[in-house]
Design an enzyme around this catalytic site. Structure first.
Site, PDB file in Angstrom:
ATOM      1  N   ASP A  25     -32.442  27.725 -25.331  1.00 51.76           N
ATOM      2  CA  ASP A  25     -33.277  26.600 -24.936  1.00 51.76           C
ATOM      3  C   ASP A  25     -32.441  25.600 -24.144  1.00 51.76           C
ATOM      4  O   ASP A  25     -31.314  25.261 -24.534  1.00 51.76           O
ATOM      5  CB  ASP A  25     -33.842  25.946 -26.201  1.00 51.76           C
ATOM      6  CG  ASP A  25     -34.737  24.770 -25.905  1.00 51.76           C
ATOM      7  OD1 ASP A  25     -35.797  24.971 -25.280  1.00 51.76           O
ATOM      8  OD2 ASP A  25     -34.373  23.632 -26.294  1.00 51.76           O
TER       9      ASP A  25
ATOM     10  N   GLU B 151     -32.852  29.532 -20.478  1.00 54.41           N
ATOM     11  CA  GLU B 151     -33.861  28.653 -19.899  1.00 54.41           C
ATOM     12  C   GLU B 151     -33.074  27.748 -18.942  1.00 54.41           C
ATOM     13  O   GLU B 151     -32.385  26.839 -19.383  1.00 54.41           O
ATOM     14  CB  GLU B 151     -34.569  27.826 -20.976  1.00 54.41           C
ATOM     15  CG  GLU B 151     -35.653  26.946 -20.399  1.00 54.41           C
ATOM     16  CD  GLU B 151     -36.287  26.022 -21.448  1.00 54.41           C
ATOM     17  OE1 GLU B 151     -37.518  25.828 -21.396  1.00 54.41           O
ATOM     18  OE2 GLU B 151     -35.555  25.490 -22.296  1.00 54.41           O
TER      19      GLU B 151
END
Length: 697
Positions: A346, A382
Site C-alpha cells: 500500500d 501501489e
C-alpha cells in the site's frame, strides 16, 4: 510472584521463549530506560514491572527465567517528553512490542491513551499522567510451535496469474454454504464453498486486504462506524484477531495450507507506510512512545509535527536502519512462518522514500532485491502517495508488478464513449509499454484492473455517474471525484430492462478487455457476480451489507462469463505474453507480433478523435527466439458502436482457418463468420483464433 531478570541477548528482537524462560529485546535509540510490564492472565492487572538491565547499541534486552508462552506483557519507555524536539516518551502509557506475534485485548477510545492532556491549552505539548494500561491491548509471549516454518510454497508464473482482491469478512459473511461459525474468519475464507467458486472462475492468487493487526480509528468509533478495510496497522507481525475462527491464530496457517493445496497463492496487502497512531494528536500505543523520532518521519525544523505523505497523519520512517529491519523481519516472518506467497505494498512510494524523496535504488527497495527469503515471492506496488513527486507508475524495479490506475481509467473511458479514449486503450491493451518497457521489465508488470476496493465496483461504474458516500459521515466529500463512470440513463437501481441490459453489456465488455490485455489481470471480489455498493466509492468504514458480498443475489450468468474469459486466457499464450509487443517482424515467419486494423482490414487511423472500434491481431513476441515462439494467434474485435458491424479478418495461413472463440454479447448468438468476414454485434468484444481448416468453433 517475584521475577528475576538477567541481561539476556540483543540478537533477536521481540519475546523469544527458549523452553526455560523468555528473552525480551527491542529497539529505542533515544530512551533512557525501558521497563518490561508483566500482566496477569486476563490482562486486567499489572503483576510485575522489571527494568531491562542491558543495552547493546540501540537494543534494550533482558531475560526472565520461568516465564511461559501465553504471558501477557507490554513496555513503558522513559525519556524526554519534548514534542517540539520530536520526543514523546511517557512511561504512563503502556506500549505494545513492535515484534509481538499476538495481541490480547482491545483498544478503548479514551483520552487515557493520549500522551498529552487533551483538555490543556498547551495541547500535545502538555503531559498526561493517567495509566493507559487498562485500555490498550497487551503483547503475548508466543509458543514457537505456533509459527514453525512452513515449507509448502507455490509459485505460479506471472503470465499464468489471475489475482482476486478480497476482504476476509466481506467474501464470507453472507455465504450460505460457509458454516455460520466460520463466516468472517480465516477458516471460512478457505472453506470448500469459497475454494469451489475461485476454481470455477480460474483464480490463481487471492490478494487479501490488510490482515496485520489494526485498530478502529477514534473518529470513526465516535460516529458509530469502524475501520473495515484495515489500513490502520498497529502490529506488523500479528494476524488481526477479529478474523479468528475456532482455531485462533492457527486458523490463518490452515487457511494458507488449504489455498496451497488448491493451487492458489495467498498475497497480503501490507501497510508499512504509516501506523494507527495518527498525527500529533493521536494515541501513544507503540512506536510513538518507544522512539518517536526514529520510527516516524518528522517535519524538518518542526519535529513536533509529522510528515504526512500518506494522508493518514503520519509516515513510517522506513529509511531508518532499525525501522527498515522491522519491515524486512516482518516480511520474512509472513513468508517463512505463515506461508504467504507475496505482498501488495500500500502506498509503496512512501515506503521507498529516502530523505530526498522516492528512490528506486534506496534502502528498502535495495533490501528487497537482495533478500534470499523474498527472492521467490510476488511483489506488487501501489505506485503512488500524496507526497511531493508521489506518482511513480512504472518506476519500480524489475522484480515488482504495479497497480496500473492509468489502465483502469482508460478502460472506463473507452467503454463510456469518451473522445480520444481508443488511443489510450490501445497502449493499455499491450501492457502499457510506455511506462513499463524499460530495464528488462516484463509485460506482466502491469496489474490490470477496472475496479478495486478503493472506488466503484464494476457494477457501480455502470449504475452511478456520481459517488454516494453519505453514510460515511463526511458529507459525501470523501472518495474519488474522477470515476469515469456512467449510469446508462438512470442514477442507481432501475426496472427498465433496456438500461439494465446496457449496464450488464458494458460490464461484460470491460471484463473482456481486462482478460484480453497483456499484463496481469486482477478482479475485485464480487465483480464477477454484479456486486454493488449502492454508489459508495470509499466504503472503508462500512462493515455491513454495503460491503459484504450478497451471494443470494449473485449474477451467475456473469460468473460463468468470467469463467469463460479465464479459460480463454489460459488457452491462448498470445494473450498473456511476458515480452512487450512493438509490431516488430518475427524472424520465424516475417509477420509482425502485433497489428492494428479497422473493420475493413486497413491500417487504423489513430488520429481520429472519435475512434470507437478497432481490431487487434496478436502473435508471439518478436523478442522471443524463434524456437520458443508461440504459434498461437488471436484476432480481437472491439466494437463500441451500438450498431452491428461486419469485420474483415486477416488472411489465414495455409491449412488454417479462423473460428469464433469468444463473444461478449449478452443474450445473443455467437458472432457469425463467413467468407473471411465476421459479423459482430454492438457494443461487444469478439475473439477469433486459428484452427485447422475444417474445424468448427
Amino acid at each position: 510472584m517475584a521475577h528475576a531478570i538477567s541481561s539476556g541477548s540483543p540478537v533477536r528482537l521481540g519475546a523469544q521463549f527458549d523452553g526455560e524462560g523468555v528473552n525480551f529485546a527491542l529497539f529505542s535509540a533515544h530512551a533512557n530506560r525501558i521497563e518490561l510490564c508483566l500482566f496477569n492472565p486476563d490482562g486486567n492487572r499489572e503483576a510485575a514491572r522489571l527494568t531491562l538491565p542491558e543495552r547493546t547499541g540501540d537494543i534494550w534486552h533482558g531475560y526472565v527465567p520461568g516465564l511461559q508462552p501465553g504471558t501477557l506483557y507490554g513496555y513503558r519507555a522513559h525519556g524526554v517528553y519534548a514534542p517540539e524536539r520530536g520526543h514523546r516518551f511517557n512511561p504512563h502509557k503502556l506500549l505494545l512490542d513492535p515484534y509481538t506475534r499476538e495481541l490480547r485485548g482491545g483498544w478503548r477510545n479514551t483520552d487515557a491513551t493520549l500522551g498529552y492532556d487533551r483538555g490543556s491549552s498547551a495541547g500535545d505539548l502538555s503531559f498526561d499522567r493517567r495509566d493507559s494500561g487498562p485500555f490498550v491491548p497487551k503483547s503475548v509471549v508466543s509458543d514457537p510451535a505456533l509459527f514453525a516454518p512452513i515449507t509448502q510454497p507455490i509459485s505460479t508464473p506471472w503470465d499464468e496469474t489471475l489475482i482476486y482482491e478480497a476482504h476476509v469478512k466481506g467474501l464470507t459473511q453472507r455465504h450460505p454454504d460457509v458454516a455460520e461459525a466460520l463466516r468472517g474468519t480465516y477458516e471460512g475464507l478457505a472453506s470448500d464453498a469459497i475454494l469451489e467458486h475461485l476454481h470455477k472462475i480460474g483464480v490463481t492468487a487471492v490478494e487479501l486486504m490488510p490482515v496485520h493487526a489494526f485498530l478502529n480509528d477514534g473518529f470513526l468509533l465516535e460516529k458509530g462506524l469502524t475501520n473495515y478495510w484495515g489500513y490502520n496497522t498497529i502490529g506488523f507481525f500479528a494476524p488481526e484477531p477479529r478474523y479468528f475462527g475456532p482455531e485462533g491464530i492457527l486458523g490463518f496457517r490452515q487457511m494458507v495450507r488449504r489455498f496451497h493445496e488448491a493451487g492458489i497463492e495467498v498475497l497480503l496487502d501490507v501497510v508499512y507506510n504509516h501506523t494507527a497512531e495518527g498525527d500529533h494528536r493521536g494515541p501513544t500505543l507503540c512506536f510513538r512512545g518507544l522512539d518517536n523520532a526514529s520510527y516516524y518521519r518528522l517535519i524538518s525544523g518542526q519535529p513536533r509535527y509529522y510528515v504526512n505523505d500518506t494522508g493518514t497523519g503520519n509516515t513510517l520512517n522506513v529509511s531508518h536502519p532499525h525501522v527498515l529491519r522491522m519491515v524486512m523481519d516482518s516480511l520474512r516472518f509472513w513468508v517463512e512462518c505463515m506461508g504467504v506467497d507475496g505482498f501488495r505494498f500500500d502506498l509503496a512510494t512512501t515506503v521507498a522514500r529516502e530523505d530526498h524523496g522516492f528512490d528506486a535504488h534506496g534502502g528498502f527497495l535495495g533490501a528487497l532485491r537482495q533478500d534470499p527469503v523474498l527472492a521467490g515471492v510476488k511483489l506488487i506496488a501501489e505506485p503512488w502517495d500524496i507526497g511531493p513527486g508521489g506518482y511513480r507508475l512504472g518506476q519500480f524495479p524489475p522484480k515488482f508488478a504495479e497497480w496500473n490506475d492509468a489502465y483502469r481509467d482508460a478502460v472506463r473511458r473507452f467503454w463510456r464513449g469518451d473522445a480520444h479514449s481508443a488511443q489510450d486503450l490501445g497502449a493499455r491493451l499491450l501492457g502499457s509499454a510506455g511506462e513499463f518497457d524499460r530495464g528488462g521489465r516484463r509485460a506482466w508488470s502491469s496489474v490490470n484492473f477496472v475496479a478495486a476496493h478503493d472506488g466503484f465496483t464494476l457494477a457501480d461504474i455502470t449504475r452511478y455517474s456520481r459517488r454516494h458516500n453519505e453514510t460515511n459521515g463526511e458529507n459525501n466529500q470523501d472518495g474519488h471525484h474522477a470515476n469515469y463512470s456512467d449510469n446508462c440513463g438512470v442514477e442507481g437501481p432501475t426496472d427498465d430492462p433496456a438500461i439494465e441490459a446496457r449496464r450488464i453489456q458494458r460490464q461484460r465488455n470491460m471484463l473482456a478487455t481486462v482478460f484480453l490485455s497483456q499484463g496481469t489481470p486482477m478482479l475485485l471480489a464480487g465483480d464477477e457476480m454484479g456486486r454493488t455498493q449502492a454508489g459508495n466509492n470509499n466504503a472503508y468504514c462500512q462493515d455491513n451489507e454495503v460491503t459484504w458480498l450478497d451471494w443470494a443475489a449473485a449474477d451467475t450468468e456473469l460468473s460463468a462469463f468470467v469463467a469463460e474469459l479465464s479459460a480463454l486466457r489460459r488457452a491462448h499464450p498470445a494473450l498473456r505474453q511476458s515480452r512487450f509487443l512493438h509490431a516488430a517482424l518475427r524472424p520465424k515467419d516475417g509477420l509482425p507480433d502485433v497489428e492494428w486494423s479497422d473493420f475493413d482490414g486497413h491500417p487504423l487511423n489513430w488520429r481520429d478523435p472519435g475512434l470507437s472500434s478497432f481490431c487487434l491481431t496478436l502473435r508471439g513476441s518478436a523478442e522471443v527466439v524463434p524456437e520458443l515462439q508461440t504459434d498461437d494467434v488471436v484476432f480481437a474485435v472491439f466494437n463500441r458502436s451500438e450498431e452491428q458491424a461486419q469485420v474483415r479478418c486477416p488472411a489465414a495461413p495455409e491449412g488454417a482457418a479462423w473460428v469464433c472463440a469468444f463473444d461478449s454479447t449478452l443474450g445473443a448468438p455467437q458472432a457469425t463468420l463467413a467468407d473471411g468476414v465476421v459479423t459482430v454485434s454492438g457494443p461487444s468484444v469478439v475473439v477469433l483464433t486459428l484452427a485447422p481448416e475444417g474445424a468448427t468453433a
